[in-house]
Design a protein around this motif. Structure first.
Motif, PDB file in Angstrom:
ATOM      1  N   ARG A  67      36.193  20.149  20.606  1.00 60.89           N
ATOM      2  CA  ARG A  67      36.431  21.281  21.535  1.00 60.89           C
ATOM      3  C   ARG A  67      35.442  22.239  21.715  1.00 60.89           C
ATOM      4  O   ARG A  67      34.994  22.493  20.662  1.00 60.89           O
ATOM      5  CB  ARG A  67      37.795  22.072  20.888  1.00 60.89           C
ATOM      6  N   ASN A  68      35.378  22.632  23.091  1.00 63.39           N
ATOM      7  CA  ASN A  68      34.385  23.681  23.427  1.00 63.39           C
ATOM      8  C   ASN A  68      35.118  24.615  24.037  1.00 63.39           C
ATOM      9  O   ASN A  68      35.883  24.480  25.030  1.00 63.39           O
ATOM     10  CB  ASN A  68      33.113  23.184  24.344  1.00 63.39           C
ATOM     11  N   TYR A  69      34.860  25.759  23.414  1.00 63.95           N
ATOM     12  CA  TYR A  69      35.737  26.971  23.988  1.00 63.95           C
ATOM     13  C   TYR A  69      34.738  28.275  24.315  1.00 63.95           C
ATOM     14  O   TYR A  69      33.642  28.593  23.554  1.00 63.95           O
ATOM     15  CB  TYR A  69      36.694  27.465  22.940  1.00 63.95           C
ATOM     16  N   SER A  70      35.127  28.749  25.384  1.00 62.28           N
ATOM     17  CA  SER A  70      34.112  30.210  25.865  1.00 62.28           C
ATOM     18  C   SER A  70      35.164  31.018  26.361  1.00 62.28           C
ATOM     19  O   SER A  70      35.955  30.713  27.334  1.00 62.28           O
ATOM     20  CB  SER A  70      33.153  29.833  26.522  1.00 62.28           C
ATOM     21  N   GLU A  71      35.136  32.396  26.133  1.00 61.28           N
ATOM     22  CA  GLU A  71      35.885  33.412  26.637  1.00 61.28           C
ATOM     23  C   GLU A  71      34.653  34.598  27.013  1.00 61.28           C
ATOM     24  O   GLU A  71      33.932  35.043  26.109  1.00 61.28           O
ATOM     25  CB  GLU A  71      37.141  33.949  25.618  1.00 61.28           C
ATOM     26  N   ASN A  72      34.706  34.899  28.306  1.00 59.68           N
ATOM     27  CA  ASN A  72      33.499  35.895  28.612  1.00 59.68           C
ATOM     28  C   ASN A  72      34.353  37.304  29.390  1.00 59.68           C
ATOM     29  O   ASN A  72      35.306  36.916  30.168  1.00 59.68           O
ATOM     30  CB  ASN A  72      32.751  35.462  29.852  1.00 59.68           C
ATOM     31  N   ASN A  73      34.332  38.433  29.065  1.00 63.52           N
ATOM     32  CA  ASN A  73      35.035  39.739  29.559  1.00 63.52           C
ATOM     33  C   ASN A  73      33.846  40.692  29.813  1.00 63.52           C
ATOM     34  O   ASN A  73      32.895  41.011  29.313  1.00 63.52           O
ATOM     35  CB  ASN A  73      35.892  40.314  28.725  1.00 63.52           C
ATOM     36  N   PHE A  74      33.970  41.129  31.150  1.00 61.33           N
ATOM     37  CA  PHE A  74      33.141  42.150  32.031  1.00 61.33           C
ATOM     38  C   PHE A  74      34.096  43.482  32.439  1.00 61.33           C
ATOM     39  O   PHE A  74      35.060  43.201  33.229  1.00 61.33           O
ATOM     40  CB  PHE A  74      32.373  41.681  32.932  1.00 61.33           C
ATOM     41  N   ASP A  75      33.818  44.499  31.917  1.00 60.05           N
ATOM     42  CA  ASP A  75      34.272  45.710  32.177  1.00 60.05           C
ATOM     43  C   ASP A  75      33.648  46.778  33.047  1.00 60.05           C
ATOM     44  O   ASP A  75      32.430  47.058  32.448  1.00 60.05           O
ATOM     45  CB  ASP A  75      34.923  46.394  30.787  1.00 60.05           C
ATOM     46  N   ILE A  76      34.148  47.445  33.791  1.00 55.06           N
ATOM     47  CA  ILE A  76      33.347  48.565  34.540  1.00 55.06           C
ATOM     48  C   ILE A  76      34.437  49.663  34.614  1.00 55.06           C
ATOM     49  O   ILE A  76      35.696  49.447  35.123  1.00 55.06           O
ATOM     50  CB  ILE A  76      32.914  48.234  35.820  1.00 55.06           C
ATOM     51  N   LEU A  77      34.037  51.069  33.815  1.00 59.49           N
ATOM     52  CA  LEU A  77      34.871  52.165  33.822  1.00 59.49           C
ATOM     53  C   LEU A  77      34.254  53.550  34.443  1.00 59.49           C
ATOM     54  O   LEU A  77      33.178  53.633  34.266  1.00 59.49           O
ATOM     55  CB  LEU A  77      35.767  52.473  32.505  1.00 59.49           C
ATOM     56  N   PHE A  78      34.909  54.069  35.268  1.00 55.89           N
ATOM     57  CA  PHE A  78      34.476  55.376  35.781  1.00 55.89           C
ATOM     58  C   PHE A  78      35.478  56.600  35.340  1.00 55.89           C
ATOM     59  O   PHE A  78      36.786  56.570  35.500  1.00 55.89           O
ATOM     60  CB  PHE A  78      34.422  55.502  37.223  1.00 55.89           C
ATOM     61  N   ASN A  79      35.183  57.339  34.390  1.00 58.64           N
ATOM     62  CA  ASN A  79      35.992  58.606  33.711  1.00 58.64           C
ATOM     63  C   ASN A  79      35.575  59.761  34.566  1.00 58.64           C
ATOM     64  O   ASN A  79      34.436  60.234  34.657  1.00 58.64           O
ATOM     65  CB  ASN A  79      35.481  58.432  32.282  1.00 58.64           C
ATOM     66  N   PHE A  80      36.393  60.553  34.800  1.00 59.58           N
ATOM     67  CA  PHE A  80      36.133  61.775  35.525  1.00 59.58           C
ATOM     68  C   PHE A  80      37.111  62.941  34.808  1.00 59.58           C
ATOM     69  O   PHE A  80      38.356  62.613  34.363  1.00 59.58           O
ATOM     70  CB  PHE A  80      36.530  61.977  36.815  1.00 59.58           C
ATOM     71  N   LYS A  81      36.698  63.972  34.770  1.00 61.36           N
ATOM     72  CA  LYS A  81      37.438  65.404  34.018  1.00 61.36           C
ATOM     73  C   LYS A  81      36.683  66.690  34.961  1.00 61.36           C
ATOM     74  O   LYS A  81      35.383  66.831  34.921  1.00 61.36           O
ATOM     75  CB  LYS A  81      37.135  65.316  32.680  1.00 61.36           C
TER      76      LYS A  81
END
Length: 218
Positions: free
Chosen positions: A95-109
């Motif tokens: 078995r070959n398994y791969s999981e990739n996650n990419f996030d982009i966030l903009f925080n404003f206050k």
């Protein structure tokens, strides 16, 4: 050797019901192996005094192998891809398994006025998962005893392989309004689009609204 007291007959000394425990332990053994890599990276960037951004990336990949052996002289049990009664054989699963996650966030206050505060975030996530598997075994017993190889099979058997690719694209946002650090109103929304659902109806939306009151500030 597979020496045991539960013999078939005085003239047939092969086991009738089960293998010798020591023979089973040292000859008919299984082993599993896995090589894994996990990585994570994050970058924060302050755009101005009220807006900042975050970029994240993570990966989790591994490859594994599972092997099962039955040596010549064992009692017949279900074994192999076709689950036939076999007295010897070799089976392996990769078995070959791969999981990739990419996030982009903009925080404003930012404060709208002296009494009203405003903050929140908007962002998105890309998730991708890939799985490849191969299951193969001998059939009809081993040609040469003690050689555990798929080529050492009396009958050629087609392996069973599979590939799975799936992904999720997510978009989300959250806002919060505060009044004199006393009353707060919050709202969130998230939309997930799944590759495993029908293309024309593959998205799920999760909205929420909440409010709060800080009694100690009354």
């Amino acid at each position: 050797q597979n020496v045991t007291w539960n013999i078939k007959s005085p003239t047939n000394l092969t086991p009738a019901y089960w293998d010798n425990p020591y023979f089973q332990r040292y000859k008919n053994y299984q082993n599993d192996g896995r090589s894994r890599f996990v990585g994570y990276g994050k970058l924060d960037y302050k755009i101005n005094n009220w807006l900042s951004s975050t970029f994240r990336a993570s990966t989790d990949t591994y490859s594994e192998i599972q092997e099962e052996r039955r040596t010549v002289g064992s009692i017949a049990v279900e074994f192999g891809i076709n689950r036939l009664d076999e007295t010897s054989g070799y089976q392996r699963f990769n078995r070959n398994y791969s999981e990739n996650n990419f996030d982009i966030l903009f925080n404003f206050k930012r404060n709208i006025s002296e009494d009203i505060s405003f903050n929140g975030l908007v962002g998105g996530t890309i998730n991708r998962i890939n799985v490849n598997t191969i299951l193969a075994s001998t059939q009809g017993g081993l040609v040469i005893p003690g050689i555990y190889s798929l080529q050492n099979s009396n009958i050629a058997v087609r392996p069973v392989d599979s590939e799975s690719n799936q992904g999720i694209n997510s978009y989300y946002g959250q806002v919060s309004f505060g009044y004199k650090n006393l009353v707060y109103l919050d709202g969130t929304v998230r939309r997930d689009a799944y590759s495993t659902l029908p293309k024309e109806n593959n998205a799920v939306v999760y909205p929420s609204v909440s409010s709060s009151l800080i009694f100690s500030n009354l």
